[in-house]
Structures are given as structure tokens and as C-alpha cells.
Design a protein around this motif. Sequence first.
Motif, PDB file in Angstrom:
ATOM      1  N   PHE A   1       0.770  -1.023   0.013  1.00  0.00           N
ATOM      2  CA  PHE A   1       0.033  -0.082   0.027  1.00  0.00           C
ATOM      3  C   PHE A   1       0.955   1.216   0.207  1.00  0.00           C
ATOM      4  O   PHE A   1       1.796   1.309   0.792  1.00  0.00           O
ATOM      5  CB  PHE A   1      -0.877  -0.013   1.401  1.00  0.00           C
ATOM      6  N   SER A   2       0.689   2.297  -0.694  1.00  0.00           N
ATOM      7  CA  SER A   2       1.454   3.507  -0.668  1.00  0.00           C
ATOM      8  C   SER A   2       0.424   4.669  -1.028  1.00  0.00           C
ATOM      9  O   SER A   2      -0.710   4.517  -1.260  1.00  0.00           O
ATOM     10  CB  SER A   2       2.351   3.448  -1.870  1.00  0.00           C
ATOM     11  N   TRP A   3       0.670   5.952  -1.030  1.00  0.00           N
ATOM     12  CA  TRP A   3       0.153   7.146  -1.170  1.00  0.00           C
ATOM     13  C   TRP A   3       0.488   7.524  -2.796  1.00  0.00           C
ATOM     14  O   TRP A   3       0.076   8.742  -3.158  1.00  0.00           O
ATOM     15  CB  TRP A   3       0.712   8.360  -0.464  1.00  0.00           C
ATOM     16  N   GLY A   4       1.217   6.805  -3.689  1.00  0.00           N
ATOM     17  CA  GLY A   4       1.902   7.280  -4.912  1.00  0.00           C
ATOM     18  C   GLY A   4       2.709   8.273  -4.666  1.00  0.00           C
ATOM     19  O   GLY A   4       3.441   8.418  -3.890  1.00  0.00           O
ATOM     20  N   GLY A   5       3.134   9.006  -5.697  1.00  0.00           N
ATOM     21  CA  GLY A   5       4.007  10.248  -5.890  1.00  0.00           C
ATOM     22  C   GLY A   5       5.544   9.715  -5.369  1.00  0.00           C
ATOM     23  O   GLY A   5       5.943   8.813  -5.863  1.00  0.00           O
ATOM     24  N   GLY A   6       6.042  10.596  -5.026  1.00  0.00           N
ATOM     25  CA  GLY A   6       7.714  10.631  -4.855  1.00  0.00           C
ATOM     26  C   GLY A   6       7.978   9.361  -3.874  1.00  0.00           C
ATOM     27  O   GLY A   6       9.195   8.689  -4.624  1.00  0.00           O
ATOM     28  N   ALA A   7       7.345   9.059  -3.068  1.00  0.00           N
ATOM     29  CA  ALA A   7       7.598   7.812  -2.260  1.00  0.00           C
ATOM     30  C   ALA A   7       7.664   6.658  -2.901  1.00  0.00           C
ATOM     31  O   ALA A   7       8.725   5.676  -2.957  1.00  0.00           O
ATOM     32  CB  ALA A   7       6.799   7.640  -1.105  1.00  0.00           C
ATOM     33  N   LEU A   8       6.691   6.458  -3.890  1.00  0.00           N
ATOM     34  CA  LEU A   8       6.340   5.164  -4.673  1.00  0.00           C
ATOM     35  C   LEU A   8       7.461   5.182  -5.989  1.00  0.00           C
ATOM     36  O   LEU A   8       8.039   4.119  -6.289  1.00  0.00           O
ATOM     37  CB  LEU A   8       5.099   5.215  -5.364  1.00  0.00           C
ATOM     38  N   ASP A   9       7.519   6.389  -6.424  1.00  0.00           N
ATOM     39  CA  ASP A   9       8.876   6.624  -7.449  1.00  0.00           C
ATOM     40  C   ASP A   9      10.149   6.077  -6.907  1.00  0.00           C
ATOM     41  O   ASP A   9      10.932   5.896  -7.740  1.00  0.00           O
ATOM     42  CB  ASP A   9       8.661   7.952  -7.923  1.00  0.00           C
ATOM     43  N   ASP A  10      10.431   6.508  -5.646  1.00  0.00           N
ATOM     44  CA  ASP A  10      11.628   5.966  -5.219  1.00  0.00           C
ATOM     45  C   ASP A  10      11.959   4.600  -5.363  1.00  0.00           C
ATOM     46  O   ASP A  10      12.790   4.002  -5.499  1.00  0.00           O
ATOM     47  CB  ASP A  10      11.748   6.068  -3.658  1.00  0.00           C
ATOM     48  N   TYR A  11      10.913   3.819  -5.109  1.00  0.00           N
ATOM     49  CA  TYR A  11      10.761   2.267  -5.203  1.00  0.00           C
ATOM     50  C   TYR A  11      10.857   1.904  -6.794  1.00  0.00           C
ATOM     51  O   TYR A  11      11.517   0.981  -6.905  1.00  0.00           O
ATOM     52  CB  TYR A  11       9.524   1.552  -4.479  1.00  0.00           C
ATOM     53  N   VAL A  12      10.047   2.563  -7.643  1.00  0.00           N
ATOM     54  CA  VAL A  12      10.263   2.195  -8.859  1.00  0.00           C
ATOM     55  C   VAL A  12      11.490   2.477  -9.487  1.00  0.00           C
ATOM     56  O   VAL A  12      11.918   1.626 -10.192  1.00  0.00           O
ATOM     57  CB  VAL A  12       9.207   3.202  -9.683  1.00  0.00           C
ATOM     58  N   LYS A  13      12.178   3.630  -9.276  1.00  0.00           N
ATOM     59  CA  LYS A  13      13.588   3.803  -9.627  1.00  0.00           C
ATOM     60  C   LYS A  13      14.291   2.905  -9.310  1.00  0.00           C
ATOM     61  O   LYS A  13      15.631   2.386 -10.013  1.00  0.00           O
ATOM     62  CB  LYS A  13      13.933   5.161  -9.311  1.00  0.00           C
ATOM     63  N   ALA A  14      14.240   2.270  -7.949  1.00  0.00           N
ATOM     64  CA  ALA A  14      15.145   1.066  -7.765  1.00  0.00           C
ATOM     65  C   ALA A  14      14.776  -0.102  -8.161  1.00  0.00           C
ATOM     66  O   ALA A  14      15.281  -1.332  -7.840  1.00  0.00           O
ATOM     67  CB  ALA A  14      14.985   1.097  -5.912  1.00  0.00           C
ATOM     68  N   GLY A  15      13.528  -0.324  -9.136  1.00  0.00           N
ATOM     69  CA  GLY A  15      13.397  -1.635  -9.571  1.00  0.00           C
ATOM     70  C   GLY A  15      12.696  -2.549  -8.942  1.00  0.00           C
ATOM     71  O   GLY A  15      12.707  -3.600  -9.293  1.00  0.00           O
ATOM     72  N   LYS A  16      12.029  -1.991  -7.762  1.00  0.00           N
ATOM     73  CA  LYS A  16      11.469  -2.785  -6.897  1.00  0.00           C
ATOM     74  C   LYS A  16      10.010  -3.249  -7.184  1.00  0.00           C
ATOM     75  O   LYS A  16       9.252  -3.768  -6.383  1.00  0.00           O
ATOM     76  CB  LYS A  16      11.608  -2.358  -5.508  1.00  0.00           C
ATOM     77  N   VAL A  17       9.190  -2.461  -8.217  1.00  0.00           N
ATOM     78  CA  VAL A  17       8.107  -2.337  -8.393  1.00  0.00           C
ATOM     79  C   VAL A  17       7.681  -2.743  -9.789  1.00  0.00           C
ATOM     80  O   VAL A  17       8.573  -2.289 -10.790  1.00  0.00           O
ATOM     81  CB  VAL A  17       7.395  -1.021  -8.318  1.00  0.00           C
ATOM     82  N   ASP A  18       6.665  -3.595 -10.154  1.00  0.00           N
ATOM     83  CA  ASP A  18       6.368  -4.068 -11.299  1.00  0.00           C
ATOM     84  C   ASP A  18       5.272  -3.211 -12.195  1.00  0.00           C
ATOM     85  O   ASP A  18       4.513  -2.551 -11.579  1.00  0.00           O
ATOM     86  CB  ASP A  18       5.541  -5.233 -11.364  1.00  0.00           C
ATOM     87  N   THR A  19       5.476  -2.718 -13.410  1.00  0.00           N
ATOM     88  CA  THR A  19       4.418  -2.045 -14.167  1.00  0.00           C
ATOM     89  C   THR A  19       3.118  -2.772 -14.382  1.00  0.00           C
ATOM     90  O   THR A  19       2.995  -4.102 -14.125  1.00  0.00           O
ATOM     91  CB  THR A  19       5.082  -1.935 -15.630  1.00  0.00           C
ATOM     92  N   LEU A  20       1.862  -2.022 -14.437  1.00  0.00           N
ATOM     93  CA  LEU A  20       0.847  -2.772 -14.430  1.00  0.00           C
ATOM     94  C   LEU A  20       0.045  -2.140 -15.930  1.00  0.00           C
ATOM     95  O   LEU A  20       0.234  -1.176 -16.160  1.00  0.00           O
ATOM     96  CB  LEU A  20      -0.271  -2.452 -13.461  1.00  0.00           C
ATOM     97  N   THR A  21      -0.543  -3.046 -16.426  1.00  0.00           N
ATOM     98  CA  THR A  21      -1.150  -2.926 -17.848  1.00  0.00           C
ATOM     99  C   THR A  21      -2.850  -2.902 -17.799  1.00  0.00           C
ATOM    100  O   THR A  21      -3.296  -3.484 -16.917  1.00  0.00           O
ATOM    101  CB  THR A  21      -0.703  -3.620 -18.865  1.00  0.00           C
ATOM    102  N   ASP A  22      -3.416  -2.231 -18.730  1.00  0.00           N
ATOM    103  CA  ASP A  22      -4.916  -2.240 -18.737  1.00  0.00           C
ATOM    104  C   ASP A  22      -5.254  -3.870 -18.967  1.00  0.00           C
ATOM    105  O   ASP A  22      -6.162  -4.176 -18.319  1.00  0.00           O
ATOM    106  CB  ASP A  22      -5.443  -1.716 -19.640  1.00  0.00           C
ATOM    107  N   ALA A  23      -4.630  -4.635 -19.889  1.00  0.00           N
ATOM    108  CA  ALA A  23      -4.933  -5.983 -20.001  1.00  0.00           C
ATOM    109  C   ALA A  23      -4.945  -6.764 -18.642  1.00  0.00           C
ATOM    110  O   ALA A  23      -5.636  -7.698 -18.457  1.00  0.00           O
ATOM    111  CB  ALA A  23      -4.130  -6.470 -21.042  1.00  0.00           C
ATOM    112  N   GLN A  24      -3.897  -6.354 -17.852  1.00  0.00           N
ATOM    113  CA  GLN A  24      -3.863  -7.029 -16.673  1.00  0.00           C
ATOM    114  C   GLN A  24      -4.948  -6.811 -15.625  1.00  0.00           C
ATOM    115  O   GLN A  24      -5.092  -7.591 -14.974  1.00  0.00           O
ATOM    116  CB  GLN A  24      -2.406  -6.858 -16.022  1.00  0.00           C
ATOM    117  N   VAL A  25      -5.173  -5.440 -15.346  1.00  0.00           N
ATOM    118  CA  VAL A  25      -5.804  -4.989 -14.360  1.00  0.00           C
ATOM    119  C   VAL A  25      -7.189  -4.124 -14.831  1.00  0.00           C
ATOM    120  O   VAL A  25      -7.675  -3.631 -13.673  1.00  0.00           O
ATOM    121  CB  VAL A  25      -4.899  -4.411 -13.191  1.00  0.00           C
TER     122      VAL A  25
END
Length: 391
Positions: free
Chosen positions: A54-78
Motif C-alpha cells: 500500500f502506498s500514497w503514490g507520488g515521490g515515495a512510490l517513485d523511489d521504489y520504482v527507480k530502484a526496480g522494486k515495483v512491477d508495471t501494470l497494464t490495462d490488459a492485466q488489471v
Amino acid sequence: MWALNDQTILKESVDAYNKDHPDEKITLRLFAGDDYKQKLRVAFGANQAPDIFFSWGGGALDDYVKAGKVDTLTDAQVDLLRFTPSVLKSATFDGQVYGVPANGLAPVVLYYNKKVFKDAGVEAPKTYDDLLTDVKKLKGAGVTPISLAANSKWPTLMYLEYLLDREGGSDVFDGIASGNASGWKDASVTAANTRLQELAKAGAFGDNASSVSYDQGASTALLYTGKAGMELMGTWEYANLVKAAPDFVKKDLGYVAFPSLSGGKGDAKDIVGNPSNFLSLNSKSKNKSAALTYFKNYVLNDSQVDAYLAAGSVPPVNKLDSKLAAVKSADDKKWLTFVYDLVQNSPNFQLSWDQALSSDQADPLLTNVDKSFLRQIKPEEFGTNMSKAAQ
């Protein structure tokens, strides 16, 4: 899955998933808000983070994204297209989506006490000049014009967020959030701080705002007891008011969007706040297929949407008109429709700055917001200080 302990409706979605998938159950751990961010950072650092977080999005989530710790999500998936586009923005980086909205919309709106307004001979402000006029009249009538829990700092930030948007438009903060530290020195940042200090100097927040904290409900009580005329707060305040003072909600509660600003570059329909909280997928998860099934079929599905509406909260999904029309309580229907229209008609929904910025800027931000409010620094010093903190 990790989330916050106040997410009771979200928990129901996990229970529903687990009932249907007894062999692939989600183990849900709930945390207090103050502890959660730190626990999540430690868990990711030790490679012990949950599959879904769970997150608030924004900069804190982006920190994890930049570190390669989060998967992308597509319309077909979710099935991303069911969500309000302006809300998805807070979990979108470089054109890729990294989280699904998981609870209600929380724009910041201006609540007011109709009885206090009537007694003082004022009307709900449509412009910033109206707001200043109302402040003077309410002060003259012997009430605190605007209830503010300044001791908590983040409620004060809401004013600066709106004032900057109205002064300079959404592009100014978008630039700052994308890493342009010099954006803090933009003239509109100084102008927004000048207006914040103008309100404080005019007595808008009374004499004791710095001793009022939000968590104890003191600022909420000032509004419904008639000791204050207005309060700027997120939409979660409606549920607090219904619980604490249901008669006040029925008879005397009013609410409007934040006032427009004559001569400003910003769109008066822009809103700030928390578009939603998000659920994201750990890139190292070994249960990705099950997680995506949960995201697509259980997060903000039909029963979840009904549950949020029943709790006085508007979920960030499209085509809610028929469900809103079916709400039985007239007060709730009016409120929910107001929030839904506010978001649907908004060109820009700015995530709260302390969530949008990286974690190392959030503390200096709240410190400098408080200093500006207290007029301990000049308006231009706010931008100078934040520019240094962002480098």
C-alpha cells in the motif's frame, strides 16, 4: 499484503478474495500510519517486502520504482481504464502505471458552518477576495474565521498547495516534483507564501492555531460547535462530522471548492489532496498471477464501490452516476455528487506535496511551511530554503 490499519473496506476485498481462493490466500498485515513507511523501507532493504504493498503514490512510490522494486501494470492485466485518469497520474512514471487505486477520493475542500455564516452576514467565498472579506466579517463577529490545526503542519500545507496552483498553475509544482529544484524560486511560490502570510496576519486562523493538532479532533470541533466559520480539509472530514455531529451535518454544514484567484494562471477547477491510495506489486514477487487476479477482480469492484459510497467516500472509478442516483440519504447523495463532480471536472488533481516529493524533502517542506505560516521567514525565503533542501 501490507496496508494501514484504518483500511477496513480494503480488508473486505481481501476477505472476499480469500473466500474464493482458499489455496492462494492473501495474508494481510496492517500497520499504524506513522510506522508504516519506515517498516516498508526496511523490508525492501532486507529483501523481505510483501508481494503487494500500500502506498500514497507520488515521490515515495517513485523511489521504489527507480530502484526496480515495483512491477508495471497494464490495462490488459488489471483493467486500468475503469479508473479516473487524473487519479492514476499519481502512480504513473515515465508513462508506465505502477499502482491501482484502492480506496476513496480525498480532494481537499472548504467546509463552512451555515449558521455562523448567516449570523455574520457572509456567504461562501467564490474568490480569494471573497475569502479575505469573509475573514474580516467573521473576526468582527467574534468567531475564529478558519479552523486550522497548525500544530500538525500538514493542514497548513493545504493552503500553500492551493495558493500556488491558483497563482502559477499546475506546471510549477509538476516541475518541482520532477526534480527541478530551481522551481521553488518561481515567483508564484513567493506569491503563494505572501498570501498565506496575508491570511495569517488578517487573523484568519485565530490566535491559537499553533496549539491545535488534528488527530484529537479539535479543529473539527471548532467548526461544528460554531466557534469557527470554515475549515479546509480532505473529504475524510465529512465522515468525522457525521460521526461527531450528525445534526450539524443535516442542518448547518456547507462545502465549496477552494476559491479562485483573480489574475492567477491556475485553473479554478484544479484540486489538491490525496487522489487515492494505491496497491503496487513487488517486482520480486513469486505470486504475481494471484496478485493480478486480486487487483483486477477484487480491488474497487462493484461491492467495494458500494461499500465506499455507503461510508460517504467516492471511489476513483468512472461511470458512477447511476450508483450516486441510488444513494438513499439526501445529505450523503448531495455530498458524494459534489465530490464526484469536483474530481471529474478537474483538469489537474495534485497529490499532497509531502507525498508527491521524495521522502528527504518532506520534513524540510513541513518545517518551512510552518515557519512561513508563523511569519518567521519572508515569503521568498521559503523557496530559497526548499531549493537547498531539494539539491
